[in-house]
Scaffold this motif. Structure first.
Motif, PDB file in Angstrom:
ATOM      1  N   GLY A 131       0.787  -1.224   0.000  1.00 32.47           N
ATOM      2  CA  GLY A 131       0.000   0.000   0.000  1.00 32.47           C
ATOM      3  C   GLY A 131       0.824   1.282   0.000  1.00 32.47           C
ATOM      4  O   GLY A 131       0.287   2.371  -0.200  1.00 32.47           O
ATOM      5  N   ALA A 132       2.136   1.178   0.232  1.00 30.41           N
ATOM      6  CA  ALA A 132       2.978   2.376   0.244  1.00 30.41           C
ATOM      7  C   ALA A 132       3.275   2.796  -1.200  1.00 30.41           C
ATOM      8  O   ALA A 132       3.518   1.954  -2.056  1.00 30.41           O
ATOM      9  CB  ALA A 132       4.276   2.105   0.991  1.00 30.41           C
ATOM     10  N   ALA A 133       3.234   4.104  -1.462  1.00 29.11           N
ATOM     11  CA  ALA A 133       3.534   4.587  -2.812  1.00 29.11           C
ATOM     12  C   ALA A 133       5.008   4.323  -3.122  1.00 29.11           C
ATOM     13  O   ALA A 133       5.875   4.476  -2.262  1.00 29.11           O
ATOM     14  CB  ALA A 133       3.226   6.071  -2.905  1.00 29.11           C
ATOM     15  N   ILE A 134       5.280   3.914  -4.348  1.00 31.55           N
ATOM     16  CA  ILE A 134       6.661   3.645  -4.757  1.00 31.55           C
ATOM     17  C   ILE A 134       7.380   4.990  -4.943  1.00 31.55           C
ATOM     18  O   ILE A 134       6.881   5.886  -5.623  1.00 31.55           O
ATOM     19  CB  ILE A 134       6.682   2.806  -6.044  1.00 31.55           C
ATOM     20  N   TYR A 135       8.542   5.096  -4.315  1.00 29.87           N
ATOM     21  CA  TYR A 135       9.223   6.385  -4.273  1.00 29.87           C
ATOM     22  C   TYR A 135      10.076   6.595  -5.528  1.00 29.87           C
ATOM     23  O   TYR A 135      10.874   5.729  -5.885  1.00 29.87           O
ATOM     24  CB  TYR A 135      10.102   6.455  -3.020  1.00 29.87           C
ATOM     25  N   PRO A 136       9.927   7.750  -6.191  1.00 31.81           N
ATOM     26  CA  PRO A 136      10.640   7.978  -7.450  1.00 31.81           C
ATOM     27  C   PRO A 136      12.072   8.472  -7.290  1.00 31.81           C
ATOM     28  O   PRO A 136      12.750   8.698  -8.295  1.00 31.81           O
ATOM     29  CB  PRO A 136       9.780   9.050  -8.135  1.00 31.81           C
ATOM     30  N   GLY A 137      12.548   8.657  -6.058  1.00 32.96           N
ATOM     31  CA  GLY A 137      13.949   9.052  -5.871  1.00 32.96           C
ATOM     32  C   GLY A 137      14.197  10.552  -5.958  1.00 32.96           C
ATOM     33  O   GLY A 137      15.339  10.984  -6.144  1.00 32.96           O
ATOM     34  N   THR A 138      13.132  11.339  -5.793  1.00 28.67           N
ATOM     35  CA  THR A 138      13.206  12.786  -5.975  1.00 28.67           C
ATOM     36  C   THR A 138      14.342  13.441  -5.176  1.00 28.67           C
ATOM     37  O   THR A 138      15.052  14.306  -5.705  1.00 28.67           O
ATOM     38  CB  THR A 138      11.864  13.431  -5.550  1.00 28.67           C
ATOM     39  N   CYS A 139      14.520  13.046  -3.927  1.00 32.17           N
ATOM     40  CA  CYS A 139      15.459  13.744  -3.030  1.00 32.17           C
ATOM     41  C   CYS A 139      16.797  13.021  -2.894  1.00 32.17           C
ATOM     42  O   CYS A 139      17.613  13.375  -2.045  1.00 32.17           O
ATOM     43  CB  CYS A 139      14.831  13.920  -1.648  1.00 32.17           C
TER      44      CYS A 139
END
Ligand SMILES: [Zn+2]
Length: 321
Positions: A131-139
């Protein structure tokens, strides 16, 4: 690779001479229900079938979700069912120094993230199975000017180096690509609480847990936990994920979906008879080959002897397949 030196790891592991250490780790968001009872029963039976130790850990790391009194209710329910911890009961809310120490040793792999939930959802990479959104690596390369850190994330390796595989004792071979399944995941949350993934890995290692038996809703989290174990230089336990109990609508039983507590009804006669009936019901869900509840005549000890033997037979039959 960082090697995390546990303040308590050696002491706890050395104090337990048994080769098998299992645990049941409920979140105190409500009383035990038919679903959490199945997980408790499976972990207890597996520990007993291996002549091992069985520990209880209260996973109250998410203090916003913990319901006052729920942990005590769970412990009373387990005692009624004949399940008692073989060691001191630990509470995650009292172990933050351990999670901080683990985080400190991971510092080179972690970074501050300023993204909010909406920004991560907007990246449209989808959601992980949990259920956690997949993180795009923004930071990853640093916070953009004007952003402030909200959470702390662990950097996962790039495609090719991000594969984690393990053999689950029930589910079989599980392989996951961390980069696409979760992306860089949270170690410390925006609300200031340590993330479940970090706490569970630190606690399993600190308690010398050799075998994790729990519900299949956590199967998809396991590769992240194994990756953390490798970074921290601690052993990876064996895993066994049992099917989760669902209601008629197909939802996992939980407090949120209105699952009733498993508890004795004082108006329905003998509490031990009711305990045997509740345990037989959970054992039936696990597929244990047992006599009907009435055959035990309310004898909890007789139930446990039969159930431990039936669990061993079930494991043997699965292995023979
Ligand atoms: Zn971010």
């Amino acid at each position: 690779m960082a090697v995390f030196r546990y303040p308590f790891f050696v002491a706890v592991a050395a104090s337990c001479s048994r080769p098998y250490v299992g645990r049941f780790a409920p979140s105190p968001s409500g009383p035990l229900h038919a679903g959490s009872l199945v997980a408790a029963l499976a972990s207890y039976l597996d520990a007993r079938a291996h002549d091992g130790a069985w520990l209880i850990r209260i996973e109250d790391i998410d203090e916003g979700r913990a319901v006052p009194g729920a942990a005590d209710t769970i412990l009373r329910q387990l005692a009624w069912l004949g399940m008692a911890s073989d060691g001191e009961i630990v509470w995650q809310s009292r172990r933050k120094h351990l999670y901080q120490a683990a985080y400190d040793s991971l510092a080179g792999h972690a970074y501050p993230c300023g993204c909010n939930r909406r920004e991560i959802a907007d990246s449209r990479l989808g959601v992980a199975p949990d259920g956690a959104a997949i993180y795009p690596g923004t930071c990853r390369a640093g916070l953009a000017p004007g952003r402030t850190a909200r959470s702390l994330r662990l950097r996962v390796p790039g495609a090719g180096a991000d594969v984690v595989s393990f053999d689950d004792r029930f589910a079989g071979r599980v392989t996951q690509h961390l980069e696409t399944a979760s992306g860089d995941f949270v170690l410390k949350r925006a609300d200031g609480f340590w993330a479940y993934q970090l706490a569970v890995v630190v606690d399993d290692a600190a308690q010398g847990v050799t075998d994790v038996v729990r519900g299949a809703d956590l199967l998809d989290s396991t590769p992240r936990q194994i990756y953390l174990q490798r970074l921290l230089g601690v052993p990876t336990p064996r895993y066994l994920h049992v099917p989760v109990v669902r209601n008629a609508q197909g939802e996992k039983l939980s407090k949120q979906t209105g699952a009733p507590a498993v508890q004795p009804d004082p108006t329905s006669g003998d509490a031990e008879v009711q305990a045997v009936a509740a345990l037989c019901h959970a054992a039936g869900f696990l597929g244990l080959d047992l006599a009907p509840p009435s055959d035990f005549e309310g004898d909890l000890a007789a139930f446990w002897r039969a159930a431990i033997a039936a669990w061993s037979r079930l494991l043997d039959a699965r292995q023979a397949r």
